[in-house]
Design an enzyme around this catalytic site. Structure first.
Site, PDB file in Angstrom:
ATOM      1  N   GLN A   1      43.960  38.436  29.291  1.00  0.00           N
ATOM      2  CA  GLN A   1      43.746  39.422  29.408  1.00  0.00           C
ATOM      3  C   GLN A   1      41.864  39.290  30.166  1.00  0.00           C
ATOM      4  O   GLN A   1      41.709  38.134  30.795  1.00  0.00           O
ATOM      5  CB  GLN A   1      42.890  39.857  27.778  1.00  0.00           C
ATOM      6  CG  GLN A   1      43.800  40.536  27.369  1.00  0.00           C
ATOM      7  CD  GLN A   1      44.959  39.710  26.296  1.00  0.00           C
ATOM      8  OE1 GLN A   1      44.507  38.697  25.824  1.00  0.00           O
ATOM      9  NE2 GLN A   1      46.560  40.425  26.689  1.00  0.00           N
TER      10      GLN A   1
ATOM     11  N   LYS B   1      44.899  36.895  37.200  1.00  0.00           N
ATOM     12  CA  LYS B   1      44.728  35.734  36.964  1.00  0.00           C
ATOM     13  C   LYS B   1      46.684  34.528  37.608  1.00  0.00           C
ATOM     14  O   LYS B   1      46.344  33.381  38.017  1.00  0.00           O
ATOM     15  CB  LYS B   1      44.884  35.114  35.500  1.00  0.00           C
ATOM     16  CG  LYS B   1      43.223  35.641  35.080  1.00  0.00           C
ATOM     17  CD  LYS B   1      42.917  34.956  33.385  1.00  0.00           C
ATOM     18  CE  LYS B   1      44.045  36.098  32.689  1.00  0.00           C
ATOM     19  NZ  LYS B   1      43.714  37.495  33.535  1.00  0.00           N
TER      20      LYS B   1
ATOM     21  N   ASP C   1      43.651  42.000  34.006  1.00  0.00           N
ATOM     22  CA  ASP C   1      44.443  42.304  35.533  1.00  0.00           C
ATOM     23  C   ASP C   1      43.363  41.691  36.709  1.00  0.00           C
ATOM     24  O   ASP C   1      43.285  42.800  37.414  1.00  0.00           O
ATOM     25  CB  ASP C   1      44.822  43.512  35.427  1.00  0.00           C
ATOM     26  CG  ASP C   1      44.901  43.894  33.558  1.00  0.00           C
ATOM     27  OD1 ASP C   1      46.428  43.413  33.581  1.00  0.00           O
ATOM     28  OD2 ASP C   1      43.890  44.780  32.965  1.00  0.00           O
TER      29      ASP C   1
ATOM     30  N   GLY D   1      50.164  40.620  30.687  1.00  0.00           N
ATOM     31  CA  GLY D   1      50.952  40.485  31.935  1.00  0.00           C
ATOM     32  C   GLY D   1      50.626  40.120  33.270  1.00  0.00           C
ATOM     33  O   GLY D   1      49.628  39.867  33.429  1.00  0.00           O
ATOM     34  N   HIS D   2      51.465  38.701  33.686  1.00  0.00           N
ATOM     35  CA  HIS D   2      50.893  38.009  34.446  1.00  0.00           C
ATOM     36  C   HIS D   2      51.607  38.600  35.408  1.00  0.00           C
ATOM     37  O   HIS D   2      52.757  37.753  35.415  1.00  0.00           O
ATOM     38  CB  HIS D   2      50.337  36.617  34.247  1.00  0.00           C
ATOM     39  CG  HIS D   2      49.624  36.747  33.508  1.00  0.00           C
ATOM     40  ND1 HIS D   2      48.801  35.250  32.817  1.00  0.00           N
ATOM     41  CD2 HIS D   2      48.696  37.249  33.045  1.00  0.00           C
ATOM     42  CE1 HIS D   2      47.867  35.012  31.931  1.00  0.00           C
ATOM     43  NE2 HIS D   2      47.905  36.739  31.964  1.00  0.00           N
TER      44      HIS D   2
HETATM   45  P1  IMP Z   1      45.139  45.080  22.383  1.00  0.00           P
HETATM   46  O1  IMP Z   1      44.921  43.469  23.041  1.00  0.00           O
HETATM   47  O2  IMP Z   1      47.367  45.503  22.318  1.00  0.00           O
HETATM   48  O3  IMP Z   1      44.770  45.245  20.786  1.00  0.00           O
HETATM   49  O4  IMP Z   1      44.367  46.187  23.135  1.00  0.00           O
HETATM   50  C1  IMP Z   1      43.450  46.099  22.756  1.00  0.00           C
HETATM   51  C2  IMP Z   1      42.560  46.804  24.203  1.00  0.00           C
HETATM   52  O5  IMP Z   1      42.692  45.176  25.157  1.00  0.00           O
HETATM   53  C3  IMP Z   1      43.179  48.540  24.930  1.00  0.00           C
HETATM   54  O6  IMP Z   1      41.338  48.680  25.408  1.00  0.00           O
HETATM   55  C4  IMP Z   1      44.199  47.232  26.102  1.00  0.00           C
HETATM   56  O7  IMP Z   1      44.450  47.747  27.003  1.00  0.00           O
HETATM   57  C5  IMP Z   1      43.363  45.906  26.108  1.00  0.00           C
HETATM   58  N1  IMP Z   1      43.784  44.898  27.003  1.00  0.00           N
HETATM   59  C6  IMP Z   1      45.280  43.931  25.942  1.00  0.00           C
HETATM   60  N2  IMP Z   1      45.684  43.014  26.797  1.00  0.00           N
HETATM   61  C7  IMP Z   1      45.391  43.738  28.260  1.00  0.00           C
HETATM   62  C8  IMP Z   1      45.902  43.029  28.680  1.00  0.00           C
HETATM   63  O8  IMP Z   1      46.674  41.946  29.182  1.00  0.00           O
HETATM   64  N3  IMP Z   1      44.688  43.386  29.830  1.00  0.00           N
HETATM   65  C9  IMP Z   1      44.193  44.667  30.344  1.00  0.00           C
HETATM   66  N4  IMP Z   1      43.567  44.684  29.609  1.00  0.00           N
HETATM   67  C10 IMP Z   1      44.373  44.054  27.839  1.00  0.00           C
END
Ligand code: IMP
Length: 434
Positions: free
Chosen positions: A228, A16, A13, A40-41
């Site tokens: 991420q 980017k 977040d 989420g972009h």
């Molecule tokens: P998962 O990717 O859904 O398995 O989540 C694993 C961890 O990564 C959790 O703490 C999520 O909140 C975090 N996470 C996954 N995708 C994002 C992202 O795009 N932005 C921020 N945190 C993320």
């Protein structure tokens, strides 16, 4: 050498999407190489706001090819919804979008597994996933026996493949919590549903590895869009509180199939503060008025899940680690405007671990839980910066803050963002050229 990559250096977040959107005009192809619909972009273009999850931000520019590669996990219905939503708003999505036939697919059982596993805890704390089936899908990919790739949907054994996996998954899901309804998967229904998706997605399916290898050899300009942030990297991040892919710079090659020798510029993206969604240690977290102030002004709520983000001071120990890990050449500092009202700003310059000062980011989550941040306090600038378009016009204290971050990370600052619009972005050309 034609490649630039944009990597988030914190927990995701870092805005980017906006940077990729701006840089796209200098590139021919935008590549998304890891993660899935957990990302989420957000891109603001004029009076329009776009929220993209699986399709690269380059799609907003009609002359750019957008490629989703083998390292991504795709959920077909959300890809199609995203395509439909873009087309409804007049965005061209046809042969400018390519999806790798090697990308692994998310199926209904992955969502159920994600929910059931997320209800349990890791090290006494909930991982707090996005519940998009990401971890279970990547686990099946590595496990191989229950994996289905995009290209598999066009093979004659697709139906029997699904039947075999559903049978096994029913047993697994029943074993996870014993609730009968969680294990009720209808192989025929899933096959029919996914056959429909396969038909609609087919025009976009391609061998993207071959396409990109040809492209770099023909000197086309590639922009790699990370999802991420590097601290969520499954191998090098704050394990087990991470996502399931290599979200740091080291993941670009494995996810896309393009060797590192083709990437000549790495831009590390950071916020002027830090945020994290989900569980896991966060040494500079401010679970207090400061954190609330940042959340309010930065509108710090997850793009994908809407969850409030945990907010805190900038952590130079963590960002220095991920900048080195990702091979960062130049920094892009986002959301500087969010700190404008604060009288003083703190920056974590080192950690205290069990009474000893350390500069390195600890490898074990238990050590990270024990560290105490050592802060340096800088004066705030207490002036609105959202209308400023040139670095020299920023208040002196704001410039001093940017310089401090650059020095702590031993990298030049090449981009500074003071608001969500494309126009609210300053480029320091001398730093970007390095
Ligand atoms: P998962 O990717 O859904 O398995 O989540 C694993 C961890 O990564 C959790 O703490 C999520 O909140 C975090 N996470 C996954 N995708 C994002 C992202 O795009 N932005 C921020 N945190 C993320």
């Amino acid at each position: 050498m034609p490649g630039t990559s944009v990597i988030g250096l914190q927990w995701g977040d870092e805005a980017k999407g906006k940077l990729v959107d701006i840089l796209t005009t200098q590139h021919d192809i935008v590549v998304r190489y890891q993660g899935g619909a957990n990302a989420g972009h957000t891109v603001v273009a004029g009076d329009q706001t776009y929220k993209l999850h699986q399709i690269p931000s380059g799609i907003l520019h009609p002359n750019v090819i957008n490629v989703v590669t083998a390292g991504v996990v795709l959920n077909p219905p959300t890809v199609l919804d995203e395509i439909d939503g873009l087309v409804d708003r007049g965005i061209r999505v046809d042969d400018n979008l390519m999806l790798s036939d090697r990308a692994h697919l998310i199926f209904p059982w992955h969502f159920v597994e994600d929910r059931l596993l997320n209800e349990s805890t890791a090290d006494g704390e909930n991982i707090g996933t996005t519940l998009r089936g990401i971890g279970p899908c990547y686990r099946d990919k590595v496990g191989r026996s229950f994996a289905i790739r995009l290209g598999d949907m066009y093979q004659t054994d697709f139906r029997s493949h699904i039947e075999r996996i559903v049978e096994a998954k029913q047993r697994t899901l029943a074993g996870l919590n014993g609730r009968a309804e969680d294990a009720m998967l209808d192989a025929r229904k899933i096959y029919d549903e996914y056959s429909g998706y396969a038909e609609r997605i087919e025009p976009h399916v391609a061998d993207t590895t071959a396409f990109l290898l040809d492209a770099v050899e023909q000197n086309q300009r590639l922009l790699f869009e990370g999802a991420q942030g590097a601290l969520l990297d499954v191998d090098h991040g704050t394990f087990p509180f991470v996502t399931s892919s290599n979200s740091s710079g080291v993941g670009v090659s494995s996810g896309s199939g393009i060797p590192g020798r083709w990437i000549n510029r790495v831009i590390g993206v950071i916020k002027s503060y830090a945020t994290r969604v989900g569980g896991g240690p966060f040494p500079t977290e401010q679970d207090n008025d400061i954190g609330q102030h940042i959340r309010k002004l930065g509108n710090e709520y997850g793009t994908t899940t809407g969850r409030p983000r945990r907010c805190g001071w900038f952590d130079a120990v963590a960002a220095r680690y991920t900048a080195r890990l990702s091979g960062v050449d130049v920094l892009s500092i986002m959301m500087l405007d969010v700190l404008s009202e604060l009288a003083e700003i703190q920056v974590c310059v080192a950690y205290d671990l069990d009474g000893k000062r350390i500069d390195n980011f600890p490898s074990h989550v238990e050590q990270l839980r024990r560290v105490q941040p050592i802060y340096e306090t800088l004066p705030g600038w207490r002036q609105d910066v959202t209308q400023i378009r040139c670095l020299e016009d920023l208040p002196e204290n704001a410039r001093a803050y940017l310089e401090c971050i650059g020095e702590l990370l031993s990298r030049p600052v090449g981009v500074v963002s003071v608001g969500p619009d494309r126009e609210q972005t300053m480029f320091i050309e001398s730093a970007m050229a390095t």
